[in-house]
Design an enzyme around this catalytic site. Structure first.
Site, PDB file in Angstrom:
ATOM      1  N   GLY A   1      36.699  49.518  44.487  1.00  0.00           N
ATOM      2  CA  GLY A   1      37.583  49.224  44.159  1.00  0.00           C
ATOM      3  C   GLY A   1      38.014  49.599  42.262  1.00  0.00           C
TER       4      GLY A   1
ATOM      5  CE  LYS B   1      41.883  37.574  42.750  1.00  0.00           C
ATOM      6  NZ  LYS B   1      41.069  38.990  42.929  1.00  0.00           N
TER       7      LYS B   1
ATOM      8  CE1 TYR C   1      46.812  36.857  39.637  1.00  0.00           C
ATOM      9  CE2 TYR C   1      46.007  35.335  40.676  1.00  0.00           C
ATOM     10  CZ  TYR C   1      45.295  36.295  39.736  1.00  0.00           C
ATOM     11  OH  TYR C   1      44.578  37.513  40.414  1.00  0.00           O
TER      12      TYR C   1
HETATM   13  P1  NDP Z   1      42.483  47.991  39.125  1.00  0.00           P
HETATM   14  O1  NDP Z   1      44.306  48.211  39.415  1.00  0.00           O
HETATM   15  O2  NDP Z   1      41.964  49.099  38.649  1.00  0.00           O
HETATM   16  O3  NDP Z   1      41.766  48.035  41.320  1.00  0.00           O
HETATM   17  C1  NDP Z   1      42.393  46.940  42.170  1.00  0.00           C
HETATM   18  C2  NDP Z   1      41.510  48.014  43.582  1.00  0.00           C
HETATM   19  O4  NDP Z   1      42.023  47.140  44.658  1.00  0.00           O
HETATM   20  C3  NDP Z   1      41.530  49.634  43.212  1.00  0.00           C
HETATM   21  O5  NDP Z   1      41.113  50.291  42.876  1.00  0.00           O
HETATM   22  C4  NDP Z   1      42.401  49.316  44.636  1.00  0.00           C
HETATM   23  O6  NDP Z   1      42.086  50.937  45.136  1.00  0.00           O
HETATM   24  C5  NDP Z   1      42.174  48.098  45.058  1.00  0.00           C
HETATM   25  N1  NDP Z   1      42.736  48.071  46.438  1.00  0.00           N
HETATM   26  C6  NDP Z   1      43.328  47.514  47.351  1.00  0.00           C
HETATM   27  N2  NDP Z   1      44.644  47.736  48.009  1.00  0.00           N
HETATM   28  C7  NDP Z   1      42.998  48.145  48.945  1.00  0.00           C
HETATM   29  C8  NDP Z   1      43.062  48.027  50.273  1.00  0.00           C
HETATM   30  N3  NDP Z   1      43.462  48.150  51.353  1.00  0.00           N
HETATM   31  N4  NDP Z   1      41.383  48.425  50.454  1.00  0.00           N
HETATM   32  C9  NDP Z   1      40.797  48.894  49.345  1.00  0.00           C
HETATM   33  N5  NDP Z   1      40.623  48.984  47.979  1.00  0.00           N
HETATM   34  C10 NDP Z   1      41.974  48.373  48.481  1.00  0.00           C
HETATM   35  O7  NDP Z   1      42.451  46.310  39.221  1.00  0.00           O
HETATM   36  P2  NDP Z   1      41.900  45.307  38.354  1.00  0.00           P
HETATM   37  O8  NDP Z   1      40.344  46.527  38.009  1.00  0.00           O
HETATM   38  O9  NDP Z   1      42.131  44.899  37.347  1.00  0.00           O
HETATM   39  O10 NDP Z   1      41.234  44.743  39.986  1.00  0.00           O
HETATM   40  C11 NDP Z   1      39.722  44.604  40.553  1.00  0.00           C
HETATM   41  C12 NDP Z   1      40.095  42.990  40.301  1.00  0.00           C
HETATM   42  O11 NDP Z   1      39.528  42.019  39.538  1.00  0.00           O
HETATM   43  C13 NDP Z   1      40.961  41.925  41.553  1.00  0.00           C
HETATM   44  O12 NDP Z   1      40.127  41.518  42.557  1.00  0.00           O
HETATM   45  C14 NDP Z   1      42.016  41.729  40.222  1.00  0.00           C
HETATM   46  O13 NDP Z   1      43.081  40.366  41.281  1.00  0.00           O
HETATM   47  C15 NDP Z   1      40.705  40.680  39.422  1.00  0.00           C
HETATM   48  N6  NDP Z   1      41.104  40.757  38.498  1.00  0.00           N
HETATM   49  C16 NDP Z   1      41.312  41.100  37.342  1.00  0.00           C
HETATM   50  C17 NDP Z   1      42.257  41.012  36.200  1.00  0.00           C
HETATM   51  C18 NDP Z   1      42.848  41.569  35.405  1.00  0.00           C
HETATM   52  O14 NDP Z   1      43.354  41.095  34.851  1.00  0.00           O
HETATM   53  N7  NDP Z   1      42.477  42.844  35.509  1.00  0.00           N
HETATM   54  C19 NDP Z   1      41.705  39.299  35.559  1.00  0.00           C
HETATM   55  C20 NDP Z   1      40.636  38.632  36.779  1.00  0.00           C
HETATM   56  C21 NDP Z   1      40.336  39.516  37.395  1.00  0.00           C
HETATM   57  P3  NDP Z   1      42.618  52.263  45.092  1.00  0.00           P
HETATM   58  O15 NDP Z   1      43.787  52.391  44.124  1.00  0.00           O
HETATM   59  O16 NDP Z   1      42.241  52.958  45.743  1.00  0.00           O
HETATM   60  O17 NDP Z   1      44.199  51.710  45.862  1.00  0.00           O
HETATM   61  C1  KAL Z   2      50.052  35.611  36.171  1.00  0.00           C
HETATM   62  C2  KAL Z   2      49.473  37.341  36.075  1.00  0.00           C
HETATM   63  C3  KAL Z   2      50.318  37.643  35.611  1.00  0.00           C
HETATM   64  C4  KAL Z   2      50.590  39.196  36.820  1.00  0.00           C
HETATM   65  C5  KAL Z   2      50.888  38.415  37.942  1.00  0.00           C
HETATM   66  C6  KAL Z   2      50.703  39.062  39.449  1.00  0.00           C
HETATM   67  C7  KAL Z   2      49.143  40.318  39.566  1.00  0.00           C
HETATM   68  C8  KAL Z   2      48.684  40.002  40.733  1.00  0.00           C
HETATM   69  C9  KAL Z   2      47.422  41.081  40.519  1.00  0.00           C
HETATM   70  C10 KAL Z   2      47.234  42.405  41.651  1.00  0.00           C
HETATM   71  C11 KAL Z   2      46.646  43.050  42.056  1.00  0.00           C
HETATM   72  C12 KAL Z   2      48.763  43.196  41.430  1.00  0.00           C
HETATM   73  C13 KAL Z   2      49.292  43.838  42.631  1.00  0.00           C
HETATM   74  O1  KAL Z   2      49.287  43.910  44.048  1.00  0.00           O
HETATM   75  C14 KAL Z   2      50.010  44.890  42.114  1.00  0.00           C
HETATM   76  C15 KAL Z   2      50.894  45.780  43.471  1.00  0.00           C
HETATM   77  O2  KAL Z   2      51.981  45.324  44.070  1.00  0.00           O
HETATM   78  C16 KAL Z   2      51.805  47.075  42.633  1.00  0.00           C
HETATM   79  N1  KAL Z   2      50.646  48.348  42.107  1.00  0.00           N
HETATM   80  C17 KAL Z   2      49.944  48.970  42.893  1.00  0.00           C
HETATM   81  O3  KAL Z   2      49.830  49.842  44.212  1.00  0.00           O
HETATM   82  C18 KAL Z   2      47.915  49.839  41.832  1.00  0.00           C
HETATM   83  C19 KAL Z   2      48.882  51.239  42.130  1.00  0.00           C
HETATM   84  C20 KAL Z   2      47.153  49.357  42.921  1.00  0.00           C
HETATM   85  C21 KAL Z   2      45.733  50.111  41.785  1.00  0.00           C
HETATM   86  O4  KAL Z   2      46.959  48.073  43.188  1.00  0.00           O
HETATM   87  C22 KAL Z   2      46.436  47.284  43.676  1.00  0.00           C
HETATM   88  N2  KAL Z   2      45.970  46.117  42.971  1.00  0.00           N
HETATM   89  O5  KAL Z   2      46.149  48.511  44.366  1.00  0.00           O
HETATM   90  C23 KAL Z   2      47.786  38.063  36.067  1.00  0.00           C
HETATM   91  C24 KAL Z   2      47.538  38.370  35.003  1.00  0.00           C
HETATM   92  C25 KAL Z   2      46.972  37.117  33.971  1.00  0.00           C
HETATM   93  C26 KAL Z   2      45.616  38.402  34.759  1.00  0.00           C
HETATM   94  C27 KAL Z   2      45.837  39.675  36.446  1.00  0.00           C
HETATM   95  C28 KAL Z   2      46.262  41.330  36.905  1.00  0.00           C
HETATM   96  C29 KAL Z   2      44.605  39.342  37.574  1.00  0.00           C
HETATM   97  C30 KAL Z   2      44.570  39.635  38.662  1.00  0.00           C
HETATM   98  O6  KAL Z   2      44.135  39.802  39.608  1.00  0.00           O
HETATM   99  O7  KAL Z   2      44.741  40.941  38.783  1.00  0.00           O
END
Ligand code: NDP
Ligand code: KAL
Length: 257
Positions: free
Chosen positions: A14, A165, A158
């Site tokens: 990730g 989650k 969310y």
């Molecule tokens: P990033 O966007 O940096 O990372 C999200 C990752 O999910 C990306 O590397 C993406 O990979 C990967 N991903 C999405 N779809 C797939 C798939 N089909 N197969 C493999 N990988 C996939 O965000 P964060 O570092 O914030 O997120 C990491 C974790 O932390 C998540 O579980 C998120 O819910 C959790 N989290 C984040 C918080 C925040 O505030 N940021 C708070 C609490 C939890 P790729 O880019 O290659 O598509």
């Molecule tokens: C209440 C909060 C505010 C934000 C609401 C929802 C956040 C959800 C997190 C989820 C992982 C976001 C997505 O899936 C974004 C996706 O639709 C579009 N983005 C992408 O495709 C990018 C390019 C790739 C890299 O992202 C992924 N995920 O693959 C929650 C906040 C306060 C805390 C957060 C951000 C929590 C969390 O779980 O990340």
């Protein structure tokens, strides 16, 4: 008991860019002397991940594709790891995804496809990965995933990700029970909001961060380094008695009413 991970190998899933929580974990484990294997989902971020991994200046690091929606990709990823490394000692699962349109407004507007997609990538993938990784964790191991407070309580916007989650957190407990007998621990870190690519485009992320700065017991937002250090603890023998646990790394925000 030391926090050194010298001689140990961990799979980091990730990393999208340098802001990713997975990258914070990677830096902490690298500093402790661990060997790292990185997986990425699509070609979209392959070069970015490879560029970042190069900065570690560790020629034992591997970078492999693993889209967790594909059983055959999980299988071939862990088969390649087995062939190239043999034994692993842990996995950092830092993966979540939901359609953007389902992360605003009312939760109930999610459709079947969007519900299943979010659960497939964000919750089921932990179980699929744990099963594949178990075969390589012959010396025992530690699996760490990332969750958020919105899995326990209703947090505006969310939505379906909160429901996913909740499933992920329950999966941590059932997997901990299954895998404990093999010396494998399974835990989650519930991180406070961190500005990453996933958080980007999310309406009003600034005001969410401001609320944490004003109200959280520690009066500051969570950093990738803080999550990385707690992951380091969970991957090390210092946490050998901890499994099935959800540790909040969120400046204490979760205790507030
Ligand atoms: P990033 O966007 O940096 O990372 C999200 C990752 O999910 C990306 O590397 C993406 O990979 C990967 N991903 C999405 N779809 C797939 C798939 N089909 N197969 C493999 N990988 C996939 O965000 P964060 O570092 O914030 O997120 C990491 C974790 O932390 C998540 O579980 C998120 O819910 C959790 N989290 C984040 C918080 C925040 O505030 N940021 C708070 C609490 C939890 P790729 O880019 O290659 O598509
Ligand atoms: C209440 C909060 C505010 C934000 C609401 C929802 C956040 C959800 C997190 C989820 C992982 C976001 C997505 O899936 C974004 C996706 O639709 C579009 N983005 C992408 O495709 C990018 C390019 C790739 C890299 O992202 C992924 N995920 O693959 C929650 C906040 C306060 C805390 C957060 C951000 C929590 C969390 O779980 O990340």
């Amino acid at each position: 008991m030391q926090l050194s991970l010298q001689g140990k190998t961990y799979v980091i899933m990730g990393v999208a860019n340098k802001r990713s929580i997975a990258w914070g974990i990677a830096r902490a484990l690298h500093a402790a002397g661990a060997r790292l294997i990185f997986t990425y989902a699509g070609e979209r971020f392959e070069n970015e991940v490879k560029k970042l991994v190069a900065t570690l200046e560790d020629d034992t690091a591997l970078v492999l594709p693993c889209d967790v929606t594909k059983d055959e990709e999980i299988a071939s990823c862990f088969a390649q790891i087995k062939e190239k490394v043999g034994v692993i000692h842990g996995v950092a699962h830092c993966i979540a995804f939901a359609n953007k349109e389902h992360l605003e407004g009312e939760y109930m507007n999610v459709d079947r496809e969007g519900f299943l997609l979010a659960h497939n990538i964000s919750a089921y993938s932990l179980t699929a990965v744990a099963k594949a990784a178990k075969e390589l964790m012959t010396e025992g191991g530690s699996i760490v995933t990332l969750t958020y407070l919105g899995g326990e309580r209703v947090v505006q916007n969310y939505n379906v990700m909160g429901v996913a989650k909740a499933s992920l957190e329950a999966s941590v407990k059932y997997l901990a029970n299954d895998l404990g007998k093999y010396g494998i621990r399974v835990n989650a870190i519930s991180a406070g909001p961190i500005r990453t690519l996933s958080a980007k485009g999310v309406g009003d992320f600034n005001s969410i961060l401001k609320e944490i700065e004003e109200r959280a017991p520690l009066r500051r937002t969570t950093t990738q380094e803080e999550v990385g250090d707690t992951a380091l603890f969970l991957f090390s023998d210092l946490s050998r008695g901890v499994t099935g646990e959800i540790i909040h790394v969120d400046s204490g925000y979760h205790i507030l009413a």
